[in-house]
Scaffold this motif. Structure first.
Motif, PDB file in Angstrom:
ATOM      1  N   LEU A  88      -6.851  -2.892   4.345  1.00  0.00           N
ATOM      2  CA  LEU A  88      -5.883  -2.435   5.341  1.00  0.00           C
ATOM      3  C   LEU A  88      -5.581  -0.949   5.156  1.00  0.00           C
ATOM      4  N   PRO A  89      -5.215  -0.263   6.229  1.00  0.00           N
ATOM      5  CA  PRO A  89      -4.799   1.133   6.076  1.00  0.00           C
ATOM      6  C   PRO A  89      -3.546   1.226   5.199  1.00  0.00           C
ATOM      7  N   ILE A  90      -3.403   2.338   4.515  1.00  0.00           N
ATOM      8  CA  ILE A  90      -2.293   2.504   3.574  1.00  0.00           C
ATOM      9  C   ILE A  90      -0.927   2.242   4.213  1.00  0.00           C
ATOM     10  N   PRO A  91      -0.624   2.812   5.381  1.00  0.00           N
ATOM     11  CA  PRO A  91       0.712   2.551   5.946  1.00  0.00           C
ATOM     12  C   PRO A  91       0.969   1.071   6.235  1.00  0.00           C
ATOM     13  N   VAL A  92      -0.048   0.363   6.673  1.00  0.00           N
ATOM     14  CA  VAL A  92       0.112  -1.067   6.966  1.00  0.00           C
ATOM     15  C   VAL A  92       0.327  -1.842   5.662  1.00  0.00           C
ATOM     16  N   ALA A  93      -0.509  -1.567   4.671  1.00  0.00           N
ATOM     17  CA  ALA A  93      -0.379  -2.256   3.382  1.00  0.00           C
ATOM     18  C   ALA A  93       0.974  -1.967   2.746  1.00  0.00           C
ATOM     19  N   GLN A  94       1.429  -0.717   2.839  1.00  0.00           N
ATOM     20  CA  GLN A  94       2.739  -0.368   2.275  1.00  0.00           C
ATOM     21  C   GLN A  94       3.862  -1.060   3.038  1.00  0.00           C
ATOM     22  N   GLY A  95       3.727  -1.177   4.340  1.00  0.00           N
ATOM     23  CA  GLY A  95       4.738  -1.888   5.127  1.00  0.00           C
ATOM     24  C   GLY A  95       4.846  -3.343   4.709  1.00  0.00           C
ATOM     25  N   VAL A  96       3.700  -3.976   4.518  1.00  0.00           N
ATOM     26  CA  VAL A  96       3.698  -5.360   4.044  1.00  0.00           C
ATOM     27  C   VAL A  96       4.280  -5.417   2.631  1.00  0.00           C
ATOM     28  N   GLY A  97       3.907  -4.453   1.791  1.00  0.00           N
ATOM     29  CA  GLY A  97       4.444  -4.402   0.428  1.00  0.00           C
ATOM     30  C   GLY A  97       5.956  -4.267   0.413  1.00  0.00           C
ATOM     31  N   LEU A  98       6.480  -3.446   1.307  1.00  0.00           N
ATOM     32  CA  LEU A  98       7.935  -3.288   1.406  1.00  0.00           C
ATOM     33  C   LEU A  98       8.588  -4.599   1.833  1.00  0.00           C
TER      34      LEU A  98
END
Length: 158
Positions: free
Chosen positions: A131-141
């Motif tokens: 996944l793109p970084i912003p998407v993965a980080q959003g899920v991580g958050l």
């Protein structure tokens, strides 16, 4: 060469290597939605996050430095890891190891556990799901919030 230093020449820089840092995520988001390159965005965003990190570490020093030096060191290392333009999950261990020696409130403990969940889920989503970084980080958050809330509910109920 047999020295085992392949990582040193192959890992890139904060502008080119994949990273879980907040600055990298912001820069990648800027890149996704504008014509600004990742390198260009990082050249602006990276220093901003370093300044924010320095301010937070200064505040932590003011609040904890004299009375709780281990807590200060632990949190300062964690803040540095998250505010630096390049973050790999194991960088958080620098402060995380010391955090084990610090008495945390149930709320802080829940957020630390949530943060670990966020880093783990983001790593999996970046490395295995692609996944793109912003998407993965959003899920991580989202994982961090859910895990922390779950932990707080378990602590309150138990």
């Amino acid at each position: 060469s047999g020295w085992g230093l392949g990582w040193a020449t192959g890992s890139g820089s904060p502008q080119s290597a994949g990273s879980q840092s907040i600055a990298h995520t912001v820069a990648a988001t800027i890149e996704m939605f504008t014509s600004v390159s990742l390198r260009g965005a990082m050249s602006v965003v990276g220093p901003i996050f370093l300044i924010i990190g320095a301010v937070v570490i200064g505040w932590l020093g003011w609040r904890l430095g004299a009375t709780r030096p281990i807590a200060f060191t632990a949190w300062a290392l964690i803040v540095f890891a998250f505010s630096y333009p390049s973050l790999q999950p194991w960088y958080v261990l620098w402060g995380g190891v010391l955090l084990g020696a610090v008495a945390l409130s149930p709320k802080a403990s829940a957020w630390v556990i949530g943060g670990v969940g966020a880093l783990l889920s983001t790593s999996v989503l970046l490395d295995y799901a692609g996944l793109p970084i912003p998407v993965a980080q959003g899920v991580g958050l989202a994982v961090a919030v859910l895990v922390a809330r779950w932990r707080l509910a378990v602590t309150a109920g138990g």
